[in-house]
Scaffold this active site. Structure first.
Site, short mmCIF file in Angstrom:
data_model
loop_
_atom_site.label_atom_id
_atom_site.label_comp_id
_atom_site.label_asym_id
_atom_site.label_seq_id
_atom_site.Cartn_x
_atom_site.Cartn_y
_atom_site.Cartn_z
N HIS A 140 0.81 -1.23 0.00
CA HIS A 140 0.00 0.00 0.00
C HIS A 140 0.83 1.28 0.00
O HIS A 140 0.29 2.37 -0.13
CB HIS A 140 -0.91 0.05 1.24
CG HIS A 140 -0.18 0.41 2.50
ND1 HIS A 140 0.55 -0.49 3.21
CD2 HIS A 140 -0.04 1.60 3.15
CE1 HIS A 140 1.10 0.09 4.26
NE2 HIS A 140 0.77 1.36 4.25
C1 UD1 Z 1 -2.05 5.96 5.35
C2 UD1 Z 1 -0.77 6.61 5.86
C3 UD1 Z 1 0.36 5.60 5.78
C4 UD1 Z 1 0.00 4.33 6.50
C5 UD1 Z 1 -1.33 3.79 5.99
C6 UD1 Z 1 -1.76 2.61 6.83
C7 UD1 Z 1 -0.53 9.03 5.43
C8 UD1 Z 1 0.13 10.05 4.60
N1 UD1 Z 1 -0.39 7.75 5.02
O1 UD1 Z 1 -1.83 5.62 3.98
O2 UD1 Z 1 1.51 6.15 6.40
O3 UD1 Z 1 1.01 3.38 6.26
O4 UD1 Z 1 -2.32 4.80 6.11
O5 UD1 Z 1 -2.66 1.79 6.16
O6 UD1 Z 1 -1.16 9.37 6.41
N2 UD1 Z 1 -9.24 4.26 1.42
C9 UD1 Z 1 -10.49 3.72 1.42
N3 UD1 Z 1 -11.03 3.32 2.61
C10 UD1 Z 1 -10.38 3.45 3.79
C11 UD1 Z 1 -9.09 4.00 3.78
C12 UD1 Z 1 -8.53 4.41 2.58
O7 UD1 Z 1 -11.13 3.60 0.38
O8 UD1 Z 1 -10.93 3.06 4.84
C13 UD1 Z 1 -8.65 4.68 0.12
C14 UD1 Z 1 -9.14 6.03 -0.31
O9 UD1 Z 1 -9.24 6.03 -1.69
C15 UD1 Z 1 -8.00 6.95 0.08
C16 UD1 Z 1 -6.79 6.03 -0.18
O10 UD1 Z 1 -7.25 4.75 0.22
O11 UD1 Z 1 -7.95 8.11 -0.68
C17 UD1 Z 1 -5.57 6.39 0.62
O12 UD1 Z 1 -5.87 6.53 2.01
P1 UD1 Z 1 -4.95 7.48 2.91
O13 UD1 Z 1 -5.42 7.40 4.31
O14 UD1 Z 1 -4.84 8.82 2.29
O15 UD1 Z 1 -3.53 6.84 2.76
P2 UD1 Z 1 -3.04 5.35 3.01
O16 UD1 Z 1 -2.44 4.86 1.76
O17 UD1 Z 1 -4.10 4.56 3.66
N1 UDP Z 2 -3.27 -5.28 9.16
C1 UDP Z 2 -4.52 -5.83 9.40
N2 UDP Z 2 -5.25 -6.26 8.33
C2 UDP Z 2 -4.78 -6.19 7.05
C3 UDP Z 2 -3.51 -5.63 6.82
C4 UDP Z 2 -2.77 -5.17 7.90
O1 UDP Z 2 -4.96 -5.92 10.55
O2 UDP Z 2 -5.51 -6.60 6.14
C5 UDP Z 2 -2.51 -4.78 10.31
C6 UDP Z 2 -1.12 -5.33 10.41
O3 UDP Z 2 -1.11 -6.58 11.07
C7 UDP Z 2 -0.41 -4.23 11.20
C8 UDP Z 2 -1.08 -2.98 10.70
O4 UDP Z 2 -2.33 -3.38 10.16
O5 UDP Z 2 -0.67 -4.38 12.59
C9 UDP Z 2 -0.20 -2.37 9.66
O6 UDP Z 2 -0.90 -1.45 8.95
P1 UDP Z 2 -0.47 -0.95 7.51
O7 UDP Z 2 0.39 -1.95 6.85
O8 UDP Z 2 -1.70 -0.51 6.85
O9 UDP Z 2 0.34 0.39 7.86
P2 UDP Z 2 1.85 0.73 8.20
O10 UDP Z 2 2.29 -0.12 9.33
O11 UDP Z 2 2.63 0.51 6.95
O12 UDP Z 2 1.81 2.17 8.53
#
Ligand code: UD1
Ligand code: UDP
Length: 357
Positions: free
Chosen positions: A204
């Site tokens: 992601h």
């Molecule tokens: C965010 C964090 C990243 C973290 C990740 C964990 C920032 C800049 N990035 O990235 O550091 O590793 O969360 O997972 O804060 N979306 C959905 N449903 C949801 C969530 C997201 O559809 O419940 C989609 C939306 O299109 C959204 C895109 O994912 O625009 C990105 O979500 P966003 O929270 O901006 O960034 P992440 O890639 O999730």
């Molecule tokens: N995780 C989860 N379900 C999933 C993918 C990840 O519960 O389908 C958990 C994972 O075990 C970890 C956390 O989410 O505890 C990590 O989140 P993510 O990889 O989204 O973010 P990051 O750590 O890179 O910020």
């Protein structure tokens, strides 16, 4: 009563806050107010963690997600400021490096509410990552920095924190607390049999998903591994699902929807290898004794690379395939308690209480 306002918004923050929140509940003289920014909002990216991990329902629920980084962070800043003025906490507690982290820390600092940062001092030294900007700025405006590792403390020393009034404390990693606490709750994901042996993949990170060349390389590598090396099970982040569709890529692995933490723990426990670009999942592989191949050019968790538990392969198709083939089924061992051994949450709460007097 000392009142801490916790700010969370993204999946990993729910998992981290769940263990600290438990410790707060078990400690006298401190109470918690929870603010959810709304950054993650799908049921399987947010609600499921509150239900499984028994996190208290947020006292303040914002609904801010999507848009550009500046827009998202700015909207959060304005609304968090209002909430802080209304609830008047003694301290704000933020986690990690997301836009919710920075907005929360900044809103608090501007109102002179002291900020504590969990996962302080981590650095990738890549300023193109939104997370690097968020964590550097958050560390600068916090007065309590809870570091998970030796390296994170050293990073802060190198940035001159030793001569600042800021308190830097190595507490260990709250994600290890969570892994230990919830390991026994492991539950197979619903929705069909999974292969007996498999590689667990997650994908992601913006630097991969937003770069068409990198994303295409990774998709080709995953497809190759799935067909020729080992089945790949990939709980797909909504961001990645969207970008893969937009680019017309075919991801031919065992795709499943994002899973809850109990299912994730099961997958970590049953897989042959972890292949990821996540921050948290790199460590969880280690907690569950599995080798990890990381599809990034840098990692904040350098100790895992140093002990040979994690191999960095970037988005290079051949390197991803080779490292996966070479490490498949390899077990790793935490002999040095690199992440503190599962006491981080209570240490954090003890420090919060101490700082309040
Ligand atoms: C965010 C964090 C990243 C973290 C990740 C964990 C920032 C800049 N990035 O990235 O550091 O590793 O969360 O997972 O804060 N979306 C959905 N449903 C949801 C969530 C997201 O559809 O419940 C989609 C939306 O299109 C959204 C895109 O994912 O625009 C990105 O979500 P966003 O929270 O901006 O960034 P992440 O890639 O999730
Ligand atoms: N995780 C989860 N379900 C999933 C993918 C990840 O519960 O389908 C958990 C994972 O075990 C970890 C956390 O989410 O505890 C990590 O989140 P993510 O990889 O989204 O973010 P990051 O750590 O890179 O910020």
């Amino acid at each position: 009563m000392f009142r801490v306002l916790t700010i969370i918004g993204a999946r990993p923050q729910f998992i981290k806050a769940s263990v600290v929140s438990r410790a707060i509940k078990e400690t006298d003289g401190i109470e918690e107010i929870m603010l959810h920014t709304g950054q993650h909002f799908d049921a399987n990216m947010s609600d499921i963690f509150f239900n499984q991990l028994a996190i208290p329902r947020p006292d303040i629920q914002l609904d801010i997600h999507g848009g550009s980084h500046g827009e998202m962070t700015g909207r959060m800043l304005a609304d968090i400021e209002k909430a802080l003025m209304e609830h008047k906490p003694d301290r704000v507690l933020v986690y990690g490096d997301t836009n919710s982290t920075l907005a929360g820390a900044l809103a608090a600092a501007k109102l002179h509410v002291p900020v504590a940062h969990v996962e302080a001092g981590l650095r990738s030294f890549n300023m193109k990552m939104p997370e690097e900007i968020n964590r550097i700025l958050t560390d600068q405006i916090s007065d309590l920095l809870f570091c998970p590792t030796n390296t994170s403390v050293r990073n802060l020393e190198n940035e001159g924190f030793a001569s600042k009034p800021t308190k830097v404390i190595q507490v260990g990693d709250v994600m290890q607390d969570a892994a230990l606490l919830f390991a026994e709750k492991a539950a197979a994901p619903a929705g069909g049999e999974l292969p007996e042996e498999f590689v667990l993949a997650t994908l992601h990170r913006a630097e991969n998903t937003d770069n068409p060349q990198r994303l295409s390389n990774i998709v080709l590598a995953l497809n190759h591994i799935h067909r020729n090396v080992s089945p790949v099970v990939l709980p797909l982040h909504p961001r990645t699902r969207k970008l893969i569709a937009e680019q017309g890529l075919e991801l031919d692995v065992r795709l499943i929807d994002p899973v809850g933490y109990f299912e994730m723990v099961w997958l970590l426990d049953h897989c042959q290898l972890v292949l990821t670009d996540s921050g948290g999942v790199q460590k969880e592989a280690f907690f569950f004794g599995k080798a990890c191949v990381t599809m990034r050019d840098q990692t904040e968790w350098v100790e895992l690379v140093e002990v040979g538990a994690n191999e960095l392969v970037g988005a290079d198709r051949q390197k991803i395939v080779h490292a996966t083939t070479n490490n498949l089924g390899r077990r790793v061992k935490d002999s040095d308690q690199l992440y503190g051994g599962g006491e981080a949450s209570q240490r954090i709460v003890d420090e919060l209480v101490m700082a309040s007097s």
